[in-house]
Design a protein around this motif. Structure first.
Motif, PDB file in Angstrom:
ATOM      1  N   PHE A  93      10.117  15.626   0.211  1.00 35.69           N
ATOM      2  CA  PHE A  93       8.900  15.059  -0.353  1.00 35.69           C
ATOM      3  C   PHE A  93       9.104  13.588  -0.707  1.00 35.69           C
ATOM      4  O   PHE A  93       8.316  12.722  -0.310  1.00 35.69           O
ATOM      5  N   PHE A  94      10.167  13.286  -1.448  1.00 35.48           N
ATOM      6  CA  PHE A  94      10.397  11.898  -1.855  1.00 35.48           C
ATOM      7  C   PHE A  94      10.781  11.016  -0.671  1.00 35.48           C
ATOM      8  O   PHE A  94      10.385   9.856  -0.605  1.00 35.48           O
ATOM      9  N   HIS A  95      11.519  11.562   0.275  1.00 38.21           N
ATOM     10  CA  HIS A  95      11.862  10.806   1.481  1.00 38.21           C
ATOM     11  C   HIS A  95      10.584  10.396   2.226  1.00 38.21           C
ATOM     12  O   HIS A  95      10.416   9.229   2.601  1.00 38.21           O
ATOM     13  N   LEU A  96       9.667  11.336   2.416  1.00 39.17           N
ATOM     14  CA  LEU A  96       8.410  11.039   3.106  1.00 39.17           C
ATOM     15  C   LEU A  96       7.548  10.072   2.304  1.00 39.17           C
ATOM     16  O   LEU A  96       6.879   9.202   2.875  1.00 39.17           O
ATOM     17  N   LEU A  97       7.588  10.189   0.986  1.00 38.00           N
ATOM     18  CA  LEU A  97       6.831   9.276   0.140  1.00 38.00           C
ATOM     19  C   LEU A  97       7.370   7.849   0.267  1.00 38.00           C
ATOM     20  O   LEU A  97       6.603   6.897   0.442  1.00 38.00           O
ATOM     21  N   PHE A  98       8.684   7.693   0.218  1.00 36.85           N
ATOM     22  CA  PHE A  98       9.267   6.367   0.401  1.00 36.85           C
ATOM     23  C   PHE A  98       8.978   5.824   1.805  1.00 36.85           C
ATOM     24  O   PHE A  98       8.752   4.621   1.970  1.00 36.85           O
ATOM     25  N   ARG A 100       6.263   6.383   3.611  1.00 39.19           N
ATOM     26  CA  ARG A 100       4.866   5.925   3.617  1.00 39.19           C
ATOM     27  C   ARG A 100       4.761   4.577   2.920  1.00 39.19           C
ATOM     28  O   ARG A 100       4.072   3.685   3.392  1.00 39.19           O
ATOM     29  N   ILE A 101       5.433   4.428   1.804  1.00 39.27           N
ATOM     30  CA  ILE A 101       5.417   3.158   1.077  1.00 39.27           C
ATOM     31  C   ILE A 101       6.036   2.072   1.951  1.00 39.27           C
ATOM     32  O   ILE A 101       5.504   0.963   2.040  1.00 39.27           O
ATOM     33  N   TRP A 102       7.128   2.372   2.608  1.00 37.91           N
ATOM     34  CA  TRP A 102       7.781   1.397   3.479  1.00 37.91           C
ATOM     35  C   TRP A 102       6.860   0.973   4.620  1.00 37.91           C
ATOM     36  O   TRP A 102       6.800  -0.192   4.995  1.00 37.91           O
ATOM     37  N   ALA A 103       6.106   1.925   5.171  1.00 40.49           N
ATOM     38  CA  ALA A 103       5.209   1.615   6.290  1.00 40.49           C
ATOM     39  C   ALA A 103       4.111   0.634   5.881  1.00 40.49           C
ATOM     40  O   ALA A 103       3.603  -0.092   6.722  1.00 40.49           O
ATOM     41  N   TYR A 104       3.773   0.596   4.603  1.00 41.40           N
ATOM     42  CA  TYR A 104       2.753  -0.319   4.074  1.00 41.40           C
ATOM     43  C   TYR A 104       3.350  -1.184   2.963  1.00 41.40           C
ATOM     44  O   TYR A 104       2.697  -1.483   1.975  1.00 41.40           O
ATOM     45  N   TRP A 176       7.886  -0.360  -7.704  1.00 41.84           N
ATOM     46  CA  TRP A 176       8.522  -1.675  -7.809  1.00 41.84           C
ATOM     47  C   TRP A 176       9.873  -1.779  -7.109  1.00 41.84           C
ATOM     48  O   TRP A 176      10.499  -2.824  -7.144  1.00 41.84           O
ATOM     49  N   TRP A 177      10.365  -0.735  -6.431  1.00 41.08           N
ATOM     50  CA  TRP A 177      11.670  -0.824  -5.793  1.00 41.08           C
ATOM     51  C   TRP A 177      11.719  -1.904  -4.726  1.00 41.08           C
ATOM     52  O   TRP A 177      12.737  -2.581  -4.564  1.00 41.08           O
TER      53      TRP A 177
END
Length: 191
Positions: A93-98, A100-104, A176-177
């Protein structure tokens, strides 16, 4: 006799508006939204600025469309928090969330700038954060309940544990990472 039409196995060409969004996302991610002009996006695609303006009369509309696309992609992922039952599920879950954030990532890298210049983001990004926090609380509660032997003593004795502070801290990291990485190494952080 009429010639038979052969079934098309080639992909339909992407519409110009979609191509513009894809190019804008790539350039915004690479150089940051403030550093990319609409002329640069048109040049990247090999189209005239007028063609770009026909589809997106202002750069703010590009940002808004990309935010809406991000939000639409994020929604099913956040809803999947209900299905997290084990540590392996949480990791995915967190891997996929990161991802998605990375993609945008431009949305996060330039967040303060974008919020101050785009009314849609200003009013809607807080809902993204609220949904992330709710999903994180769901994952934490699921993990706490998935193994009786790993429950903290307060939970084992029937006391409720408030996941809100930890969920908030995790959303702060999720938000904010990229800025943190950028400050640490501005020339290479977002490559």
């Amino acid at each position: 006799t009429m010639p038979t039409q052969r079934a098309s196995t080639t992909k339909r060409p992407r519409r110009t508006a979609e191509r513009i969004l894809d190019a804008a996302l790539e350039l915004f991610n690479r150089f940051g939204e403030p550093g990319v002009s609409t002329s640069a996006i048109a040049h990247e695609l090999g189209i005239s600025p007028g063609n770009l303006y026909y589809h997106y009369p202002a750069k703010e509309q590009l940002v808004t469309q990309l935010f809406e696309r991000f939000d639409a992609e994020l929604e099913p992922l956040l809803k999947a928090a209900d299905g997290v039952g084990h540590v392996e599920d949480a990791w995915l879950f967190f891997h996929l969330l990161f991802e998605r954030i990375w993609a945008y990532r431009f949305l996060y890298r330039d967040l303060n700038h974008l919020l101050s210049n785009n009314r849609k983001l200003e009013s809607h990004f807080k809902f993204v954060l609220q949904r992330k926090e709710a999903a994180v609380r769901t994952v934490l509660a699921s993990l706490r309940g998935s193994d009786e032997s790993r429950r903290p003593p307060a939970v084992a004795s029937g006391h409720d544990v408030d996941d809100s502070p930890l969920a908030t801290a995790m959303v702060v990291v999720l938000t904010w990472w990229l800025s943190f990485e950028y400050v640490r190494d501005p020339r290479h952080a977002l490559e």
